[in-house]
Design an enzyme around this catalytic site. Structure first.
Site, PDB file in Angstrom:
ATOM      1  N   TRP A  36      -9.931 -18.596   0.005  1.00 17.47           N
ATOM      2  CA  TRP A  36      -9.836 -18.124  -1.386  1.00 17.47           C
ATOM      3  C   TRP A  36     -10.419 -19.177  -2.316  1.00 17.47           C
ATOM      4  CZ3 TRP A  36      -8.688 -13.246  -1.061  1.00 17.47           C
ATOM      5  CH2 TRP A  36      -7.793 -12.783  -0.092  1.00 17.47           C
ATOM      6  N   ASN A  60      -2.600   4.984  -9.179  1.00 21.17           N
ATOM      7  CA  ASN A  60      -2.781   4.420  -7.829  1.00 21.17           C
ATOM      8  C   ASN A  60      -4.238   4.136  -7.489  1.00 21.17           C
ATOM      9  OD1 ASN A  60      -1.880   3.734  -5.075  1.00 21.17           O
ATOM     10  ND2 ASN A  60      -3.058   5.557  -4.541  1.00 21.17           N
ATOM     11  N   TRP A  90       4.754   6.816   2.522  1.00 19.19           N
ATOM     12  CA  TRP A  90       4.126   5.484   2.387  1.00 19.19           C
ATOM     13  C   TRP A  90       5.163   4.494   1.851  1.00 19.19           C
ATOM     14  CZ3 TRP A  90       0.111   2.992   4.243  1.00 19.19           C
ATOM     15  CH2 TRP A  90      -1.011   3.689   4.676  1.00 19.19           C
ATOM     16  N   TRP A 121      -0.710  -4.696  -1.632  1.00 17.41           N
ATOM     17  CA  TRP A 121      -1.640  -5.823  -1.823  1.00 17.41           C
ATOM     18  C   TRP A 121      -2.195  -6.277  -0.478  1.00 17.41           C
ATOM     19  CZ3 TRP A 121      -4.347  -7.752  -5.715  1.00 17.41           C
ATOM     20  CH2 TRP A 121      -4.001  -7.342  -7.007  1.00 17.41           C
ATOM     21  N   GLU A 151       2.981  10.680   0.675  1.00 21.01           N
ATOM     22  CA  GLU A 151       3.045   9.519  -0.235  1.00 21.01           C
ATOM     23  C   GLU A 151       4.471   8.967  -0.290  1.00 21.01           C
ATOM     24  OE1 GLU A 151       0.462   7.989  -1.460  1.00 21.01           O
ATOM     25  OE2 GLU A 151      -0.887   9.504  -0.689  1.00 21.01           O
ATOM     26  N   TRP A 196      -4.492 -12.747  -2.874  1.00 22.65           N
ATOM     27  CA  TRP A 196      -3.775 -11.508  -3.188  1.00 22.65           C
ATOM     28  C   TRP A 196      -2.400 -11.785  -3.775  1.00 22.65           C
ATOM     29  CZ3 TRP A 196       0.813 -10.745  -0.518  1.00 22.65           C
ATOM     30  CH2 TRP A 196       0.957 -11.434   0.697  1.00 22.65           C
TER      31      TRP A 196
HETATM   32  P1  FAD Z   1       2.842   9.893  -6.937  1.00 17.03           P
HETATM   33  O1  FAD Z   1       1.431  10.043  -6.514  1.00 17.03           O
HETATM   34  O2  FAD Z   1       3.432  10.936  -7.762  1.00 17.03           O
HETATM   35  O3  FAD Z   1       3.686   9.708  -5.597  1.00 17.03           O
HETATM   36  C1  FAD Z   1       5.098   9.962  -5.537  1.00 17.03           C
HETATM   37  C2  FAD Z   1       5.823   8.727  -5.048  1.00 17.03           C
HETATM   38  O4  FAD Z   1       5.362   8.352  -3.743  1.00 17.03           O
HETATM   39  C3  FAD Z   1       5.573   7.491  -5.910  1.00 17.03           C
HETATM   40  O5  FAD Z   1       6.410   7.470  -7.035  1.00 17.03           O
HETATM   41  C4  FAD Z   1       5.872   6.363  -4.937  1.00 17.03           C
HETATM   42  O6  FAD Z   1       7.241   6.097  -4.830  1.00 17.03           O
HETATM   43  C5  FAD Z   1       5.373   6.929  -3.620  1.00 17.03           C
HETATM   44  N1  FAD Z   1       4.014   6.443  -3.374  1.00 17.03           N
HETATM   45  C6  FAD Z   1       2.848   7.021  -3.729  1.00 17.03           C
HETATM   46  N2  FAD Z   1       1.810   6.300  -3.283  1.00 17.03           N
HETATM   47  C7  FAD Z   1       2.329   5.226  -2.649  1.00 17.03           C
HETATM   48  C8  FAD Z   1       1.760   4.110  -1.968  1.00 17.03           C
HETATM   49  N3  FAD Z   1       0.444   3.971  -1.828  1.00 17.03           N
HETATM   50  N4  FAD Z   1       2.589   3.184  -1.442  1.00 17.03           N
HETATM   51  C9  FAD Z   1       3.932   3.324  -1.540  1.00 17.03           C
HETATM   52  N5  FAD Z   1       4.525   4.376  -2.168  1.00 17.03           N
HETATM   53  C10 FAD Z   1       3.740   5.301  -2.710  1.00 17.03           C
HETATM   54  N6  FAD Z   1       4.226   1.479  -5.898  1.00 17.03           N
HETATM   55  C11 FAD Z   1       5.442   1.136  -6.363  1.00 17.03           C
HETATM   56  O7  FAD Z   1       6.331   1.990  -6.432  1.00 17.03           O
HETATM   57  N7  FAD Z   1       5.712  -0.141  -6.754  1.00 17.03           N
HETATM   58  C12 FAD Z   1       4.769  -1.136  -6.714  1.00 17.03           C
HETATM   59  O8  FAD Z   1       5.063  -2.279  -7.055  1.00 17.03           O
HETATM   60  C13 FAD Z   1       3.468  -0.783  -6.257  1.00 17.03           C
HETATM   61  N8  FAD Z   1       2.475  -1.709  -6.238  1.00 17.03           N
HETATM   62  C14 FAD Z   1       1.214  -1.346  -5.810  1.00 17.03           C
HETATM   63  C15 FAD Z   1       0.212  -2.314  -5.786  1.00 17.03           C
HETATM   64  C16 FAD Z   1      -1.077  -1.977  -5.371  1.00 17.03           C
HETATM   65  C17 FAD Z   1      -2.155  -3.039  -5.311  1.00 17.03           C
HETATM   66  C18 FAD Z   1      -1.353  -0.647  -4.973  1.00 17.03           C
HETATM   67  C19 FAD Z   1      -2.732  -0.268  -4.514  1.00 17.03           C
HETATM   68  C20 FAD Z   1      -0.357   0.309  -4.968  1.00 17.03           C
HETATM   69  C21 FAD Z   1       0.935  -0.021  -5.386  1.00 17.03           C
HETATM   70  N9  FAD Z   1       1.985   0.946  -5.407  1.00 17.03           N
HETATM   71  C22 FAD Z   1       3.233   0.566  -5.843  1.00 17.03           C
HETATM   72  C23 FAD Z   1       1.787   2.291  -4.824  1.00 17.03           C
HETATM   73  C24 FAD Z   1       1.332   3.387  -5.795  1.00 17.03           C
HETATM   74  O9  FAD Z   1       0.244   2.945  -6.554  1.00 17.03           O
HETATM   75  C25 FAD Z   1       2.439   3.859  -6.727  1.00 17.03           C
HETATM   76  O10 FAD Z   1       3.606   4.156  -6.003  1.00 17.03           O
HETATM   77  C26 FAD Z   1       2.015   5.114  -7.498  1.00 17.03           C
HETATM   78  O11 FAD Z   1       0.847   4.855  -8.246  1.00 17.03           O
HETATM   79  C27 FAD Z   1       3.130   5.552  -8.403  1.00 17.03           C
HETATM   80  O12 FAD Z   1       2.718   6.604  -9.221  1.00 17.03           O
HETATM   81  P2  FAD Z   1       3.384   8.049  -9.095  1.00 17.03           P
HETATM   82  O13 FAD Z   1       4.872   7.915  -9.151  1.00 17.03           O
HETATM   83  O14 FAD Z   1       2.731   8.899 -10.093  1.00 17.03           O
HETATM   84  O15 FAD Z   1       2.958   8.452  -7.623  1.00 17.03           O
END
Ligand code: FAD
Length: 468
Positions: free
Chosen positions: A297, A332, A269, A373, A266, A350
């Site tokens: 759209w 997420n 990602w 997105w 993650e 989007w």
């Molecule tokens: P954890 O599950 O604890 O993961 C640890 C870290 O890994 C996160 O803090 C984050 O930095 C990174 N991470 C995890 N999943 C993703 C992912 N899918 N993509 C990129 N990095 C990830 N994340 C953001 O930080 N900022 C945003 O603006 C953002 N917008 C999003 C918009 C959409 C439509 C979606 C589907 C996802 C988005 N995310 C975004 C990704 C993800 O949802 C969040 O990073 C995550 O929910 C953060 O929660 P956590 O710190 O508990 O994640």
């Protein structure tokens, strides 16, 4: 005598593992933060981020003060302010963490040029990523556009170096700046009043979050369940650099995370999103897949508003949108469900969802938000295929089976039995009455029938493909 330096804090509001501070190597410095909304334009900090930034700067100032150091705050174009400050203190070098947003890259280029004209230099360090996006290439020398080989390549590079220690001493130069209040970051209307119940911005808050993440070793089993604290909740801290990704990586290892575990994937990602942004700077605005440029759209202000307010009639969607509004964050799994619902069931562009998330997410991050997105909309690099439409009821029943999440954020339907919680419109009248719900009055009927929305989305996709 060694000449002083200027350390410019940007997205690394921390003292530990801060390469810009480490590069001082004992030199006296002016430590600066500049709020530069003009340069960021449409991507200036959204409302929720501004709340976080205010408290994060307060925390950084206090952490510095505890070491006898100070932070100079400024507001305005950094292209003017940074060279002026460098001249005022006679700095030979301006040191900062590298930024990757297109607007920030062109601003840094202009500042480097202005400094160079006066015999000074701008030194940029890798501070908010594990690896520089321009250094990572496929075997044929191209940037990656698919996540799995990208993540494999990063794992193959081995463990990131250990984090740098917090400097024992930072000798700062005094140079009067603005008080924090002059940045006007806090909202005028107090819609952020619940945020402090959920968050503690700043480096200490980030450290406390990691420590409290007791489910880290069960992440695979818990990360998709929005009703429990099954993810780290570190994203806003990472967004503002109160913790670096390499600190997080090593903290996970120290907690027993081994190999190429999902949690580390993650973090990658996030790296991938920045890789995309670096190589495809149009990412926040335009679909990466050209064929989506003419997607049909159907912009509709009323539907967009129902989604933003958490009034779609689909409990899992509404719970997510209300969690976002009230706490500044959304799980997420639910981000994927709500985003899919907006672009597929409601056929809203989007970019409209991206803009709302940008304004309301505390972790609003240009790269991750835009890449995610585009991923959900099906038009990004390595995206989910457009024809895969999340079914909100099934998603709710699968990932919030006991209804804890929906009951927390949509309390008006909390009295429904589990069987109907994710589809109140199927509940018999007697059950609705028993739960004190008048559909269409206390809680909306669905703004779009699932089957109809799905069929409409697929038809729009077929139309786009036909036109391509
Ligand atoms: P954890 O599950 O604890 O993961 C640890 C870290 O890994 C996160 O803090 C984050 O930095 C990174 N991470 C995890 N999943 C993703 C992912 N899918 N993509 C990129 N990095 C990830 N994340 C953001 O930080 N900022 C945003 O603006 C953002 N917008 C999003 C918009 C959409 C439509 C979606 C589907 C996802 C988005 N995310 C975004 C990704 C993800 O949802 C969040 O990073 C995550 O929910 C953060 O929660 P956590 O710190 O508990 O994640």
């Amino acid at each position: 005598m060694t000449s002083p330096a200027l350390v410019w804090f940007r997205q690394d509001l921390r003292l530990a593992d801060n390469p810009a501070l480490a590069a001082l190597d004992g030199r006296p410095a002016l430590l600066v933060y500049v709020l530069d909304d003009e340069a960021a334009g449409a991507w200036a900090h959204g409302g929720a981020q501004r709340w976080w930034l205010h408290h994060s700067l307060a925390s950084l100032t206090a952490d510095l003060a505890a070491r006898g150091a100070s932070l100079h705050l400024a507001r305005g174009p950094a292209t003017r302010i940074i060279p002026q400050l460098a001249t005022a203190i006679g700095a030979s070098e301006v040191i900062a963490g590298r930024l990757y947003e297109p607007w920030a890259r062109s601003r840094d280029a202009a500042i480097a040029e202005a400094l160079q004209a006066e015999g000074r230099k701008l030194s940029l360090h890798t501070s908010s990523l594990l690896h520089e996006p321009h250094r990572i290439r496929t075997g044929t020398g191209k940037p990656y556009s698919v996540y799995t080989p990208f993540s494999r390549a990063l794992f193959a590079l081995g463990e990131p170096p250990p984090p740098l220690p917090t400097p024992a001493r930072i000798e700062t130069l005094a140079h009067p700046g603005l008080p924090l209040e002059a940045l006007e970051l806090l909202p005028k209307r107090d819609w952020a009043r619940e945020f402090p119940q959920h968050w503690q911005p700043g480096e200490a808050g980030a450290a406390a979050r990691i420590k409290a993440f007791s489910l880290l070793n069960r992440y695979d089993a818990t990360r998709n369940l929005p009703g429990i604290p099954g993810t780290s909740g570190l994203s806003p801290h990472l967004r503002f650099g109160e913790i670096s990704p390499r600190q997080l990586w090593h903290a996970a290892r120290a907690a027993g995370v081994t190999g190429d575990a999902t949690f580390l994937k993650e973090i990658l990602w996030r790296e991938f999103a920045y890789h995309l942004l670096w190589h495809r700077p149009e990412l926040p605005e335009a679909p990466l897949q050209q064929s989506f440029a003419n997607f049909p759209w159907q912009p509709d202000a009323k539907l967009l508003r129902a989604w933003q307010r958490g009034q779609t009639g689909y409990p899992i969607v509404d719970a997510g949108m209300r969690q976002l509004w009230r706490s500044g964050w959304m799980h997420n799994r639910v981000r994927m469900i709500t985003a899919s619902f907006l672009v597929k069931h409601l056929l809203q562009p989007w970019q409209a969802g991206e803009a709302w998330f940008w304004d309301t997410l505390l972790d609003g991050d240009l790269a991750s938000n835009a890449a995610s997105w585009q991923w959900v909309a099906g038009c990004g690099a390595d995206a989910a295929p457009y024809f895969r439409v999340f079914a909100p009821v099934l998603q709710g029943e699968k990932f919030d089976a006991d209804g804890a999440y929906v009951r927390r954020w949509v309390p008006e339907i909390a009295g429904l039995p589990d069987k109907f919680l994710h589809k109140p419109w199927e509940a018999p009248e007697i059950i609705l009455r028993g739960a004190n719900i008048r559909l269409g009055v206390d809680y909306p009927r669905p703004v779009m029938d699932h089957g109809q929305g799905r069929a409409r989305a697929l038809a729009a996709y077929a139309e786009m493909r036909g036109a391509a």
